[in-house]
Design a protein around this motif. Structure first.
Motif, PDB file in Angstrom:
ATOM      1  N   PRO A 260     -22.321  54.665  14.546  1.00  0.00           N
ATOM      2  CA  PRO A 260     -23.262  55.753  14.593  1.00  0.00           C
ATOM      3  C   PRO A 260     -24.646  55.667  15.625  1.00  0.00           C
ATOM      4  N   CYS A 261     -24.785  54.525  15.753  1.00  0.00           N
ATOM      5  CA  CYS A 261     -25.838  54.330  16.854  1.00  0.00           C
ATOM      6  C   CYS A 261     -25.647  52.440  17.109  1.00  0.00           C
ATOM      7  N   ILE A 262     -26.471  52.231  18.108  1.00  0.00           N
ATOM      8  CA  ILE A 262     -26.265  50.731  18.748  1.00  0.00           C
ATOM      9  C   ILE A 262     -27.073  49.892  17.309  1.00  0.00           C
ATOM     10  N   CYS A 263     -27.779  50.089  16.807  1.00  0.00           N
ATOM     11  CA  CYS A 263     -28.405  49.177  15.587  1.00  0.00           C
ATOM     12  C   CYS A 263     -27.405  49.238  14.681  1.00  0.00           C
ATOM     13  N   LEU A 279     -28.785  45.616   7.524  1.00  0.00           N
ATOM     14  CA  LEU A 279     -27.950  46.875   7.399  1.00  0.00           C
ATOM     15  C   LEU A 279     -26.542  46.801   8.347  1.00  0.00           C
ATOM     16  N   GLY A 280     -25.552  47.446   7.966  1.00  0.00           N
ATOM     17  CA  GLY A 280     -24.492  47.541   9.088  1.00  0.00           C
ATOM     18  C   GLY A 280     -23.469  46.409   9.028  1.00  0.00           C
ATOM     19  N   PRO A 281     -22.693  46.240   9.686  1.00  0.00           N
ATOM     20  CA  PRO A 281     -22.304  47.126  10.871  1.00  0.00           C
ATOM     21  C   PRO A 281     -21.432  48.515  10.102  1.00  0.00           C
ATOM     22  N   VAL A 282     -21.417  49.487  10.772  1.00  0.00           N
ATOM     23  CA  VAL A 282     -20.810  50.688  10.741  1.00  0.00           C
ATOM     24  C   VAL A 282     -19.824  50.967  11.944  1.00  0.00           C
ATOM     25  N   VAL A 283     -18.691  50.659  11.857  1.00  0.00           N
ATOM     26  CA  VAL A 283     -17.730  50.859  13.191  1.00  0.00           C
ATOM     27  C   VAL A 283     -16.564  51.612  12.826  1.00  0.00           C
ATOM     28  N   TRP A 284     -16.158  52.752  13.643  1.00  0.00           N
ATOM     29  CA  TRP A 284     -15.232  53.702  13.101  1.00  0.00           C
ATOM     30  C   TRP A 284     -13.920  53.329  13.891  1.00  0.00           C
ATOM     31  N   GLY A 315     -26.531  55.548   3.564  1.00  0.00           N
ATOM     32  CA  GLY A 315     -27.036  54.169   3.083  1.00  0.00           C
ATOM     33  C   GLY A 315     -27.560  53.334   3.682  1.00  0.00           C
ATOM     34  N   GLU A 316     -26.591  53.221   5.023  1.00  0.00           N
ATOM     35  CA  GLU A 316     -26.738  52.478   6.133  1.00  0.00           C
ATOM     36  C   GLU A 316     -27.927  52.678   6.796  1.00  0.00           C
ATOM     37  N   CYS A 317     -28.396  54.169   6.616  1.00  0.00           N
ATOM     38  CA  CYS A 317     -29.573  54.271   7.382  1.00  0.00           C
ATOM     39  C   CYS A 317     -30.986  54.240   6.528  1.00  0.00           C
ATOM     40  N   CYS A 320     -34.483  53.238   8.189  1.00  0.00           N
ATOM     41  CA  CYS A 320     -34.435  53.589   9.266  1.00  0.00           C
ATOM     42  C   CYS A 320     -35.350  54.591   9.724  1.00  0.00           C
ATOM     43  N   VAL A 321     -36.604  54.521  10.318  1.00  0.00           N
ATOM     44  CA  VAL A 321     -37.664  55.548  10.594  1.00  0.00           C
ATOM     45  C   VAL A 321     -36.995  57.015  10.946  1.00  0.00           C
ATOM     46  N   ASP A 322     -35.890  56.830  11.869  1.00  0.00           N
ATOM     47  CA  ASP A 322     -35.358  58.252  12.337  1.00  0.00           C
ATOM     48  C   ASP A 322     -34.708  58.961  11.299  1.00  0.00           C
ATOM     49  N   ALA A 323     -34.147  58.342  10.268  1.00  0.00           N
ATOM     50  CA  ALA A 323     -33.816  58.965   8.966  1.00  0.00           C
ATOM     51  C   ALA A 323     -34.796  59.872   8.413  1.00  0.00           C
ATOM     52  N   TYR A 324     -35.948  59.668   8.485  1.00  0.00           N
ATOM     53  CA  TYR A 324     -36.984  60.232   7.772  1.00  0.00           C
ATOM     54  C   TYR A 324     -38.070  61.176   8.591  1.00  0.00           C
ATOM     55  N   GLY A 325     -37.596  61.201   9.811  1.00  0.00           N
ATOM     56  CA  GLY A 325     -38.377  62.046  10.895  1.00  0.00           C
ATOM     57  C   GLY A 325     -39.708  61.602  11.352  1.00  0.00           C
TER      58      GLY A 325
END
Length: 335
Positions: A260-263, A279-284, A315-317, A320-325
């Motif tokens: 989803p992102c580098i983090c 958190l992570g990793p999330v790899v598709w 849940g993995e986000c 993360c501040v970007d998940a809350y604007g």
């Protein structure tokens, strides 16, 4: 559910090391969490193999971004740009930079290519504020580089700056806008601080309830920008589920993994509102093992990205501040 077509943008991690060592940056914490993280540069030959694999997606994308750290720090960056252009001569190569390597040679090389914008990290108009926040930054050189950039690429490349707003610099924002006007900056992007350690949590300006005092400062900065005919964007100061905007971006790490992102491509420490987690990793999938387009259209990818687009925080986000604007500036959050 989101229609699983093609990614609009592609981010490829060409290195996981930077020319700076800022203490609040995620790059600083990689080695403290994972044993298999070896800060290095991607070899050009390996880069071409990844680009060849994702070439059908590059042909459809409007933007290609190199890494999430200083792209000009890679010795082959211009060869890499030219290789991408072989598959899409019109693709935009927006550059995110800390500004320290924007010398005349690099600026001229960027101007030869389809670079629509260069966005530079600049967190104050004061030398002491900038150098206290960004490790190894030379403020005088940075400002000199920005002046050279705006002089050489006037009306050819949009020059933006990112102001990471914290308790240490927020009182300088209005004057900062005027300073940016004197530098011929086109747009100011005000971001919220994301720290990957509790060490910097005392600098946050956002909260679950908002921050009226800072909102007033945002208003003054907005008025100053309007009077100076310069664009400015702000993050929200109220943390609530939001879309980070990466739901239409394919992110590929240095090994070819799609995430989803580098983090989230690897285990990464996050901190938000006194809660800390790795958190992570999330790899598709990996572009060398599967068709990259099928990875993008896979069930897990589509479900994750649909949640994000619909402002449902995966849940993995969760930290993360970007998940809350409250992280990246957003036009919809403007005054």
């Amino acid at each position: 559910m989101m229609r699983p077509l093609y990614p609009e943008a592609i981010v490829l991690e060409i290195m996981n090391k930077c020319n700076l060592k800022c203490k609040h940056c995620r790059v600083t914490y990689y080695g403290n969490v994972l044993d298999d993280v070896n800060p290095t540069f991607m070899e050009f030959e390996f880069f071409t193999k990844i680009v060849d694999r994702i070439s059908p997606l590059i042909r459809k994308a409007y933007r290609f971004q190199f890494s999430t750290v200083e792209p000009l720090f890679h010795k082959d960056i211009f060869k890499m740009m030219d290789y991408v252009f072989q598959y899409n001569k019109n693709i935009d190569l927006g550059i995110l930079s800390n500004g320290m390597l924007l010398n005349e040679r690099n600026i001229n090389e960027l101007m030869k290519r389809n670079v629509s914008s260069i966005t530079i990290s600049l967190d104050s108009y004061k030398k002491e504020t900038v150098e206290a926040f960004k490790t190894n930054v030379n403020f005088d050189r940075l400002i000199s580089n920005i002046r050279l950039l705006t002089k050489l690429c006037k009306n050819k490349i949009e020059v933006n700056v990112v102001f990471v707003a914290t308790k240490a610099n927020i009182c300088e924002l209005a004057e900062y806008v005027s300073f940016c006007k004197s530098l011929n900056i086109d747009r100011v992007l005000v971001n919220g601080l994301q720290s990957f350690s509790p060490e910097f949590s005392h600098l946050y300006l956002y909260s679950k309830q908002g921050n009226p005092e800072v909102q007033e400062i945002f208003q003054r900065a907005y008025d100053r920008a309007k009077n100076n005919d310069i664009d400015i964007e702000f993050p929200s100061l109220v943390a609530k589920p939001s879309s980070c905007g990466l739901h239409s971006t394919m992110t590929i790490d240095g090994k070819g993994n799609v995430a989803p992102c580098i983090c989230l491509a690897r285990k990464t420490p996050f901190e938000l509102f006194s809660e800390t987690k790795v958190l992570g990793p999330v790899v598709w999938g990996n572009v060398f093992d599967e068709d990259p387009l099928l990875i993008w259209r896979s069930k897990n990818s589509v479900q994750f990205r649909t949640k994000s687009k619909n402002k449902e925080v995966p849940g993995e986000c969760s930290l993360c501040v970007d998940a809350y604007g409250v992280g990246c500036s957003n036009r919809s959050s403007n005054i």
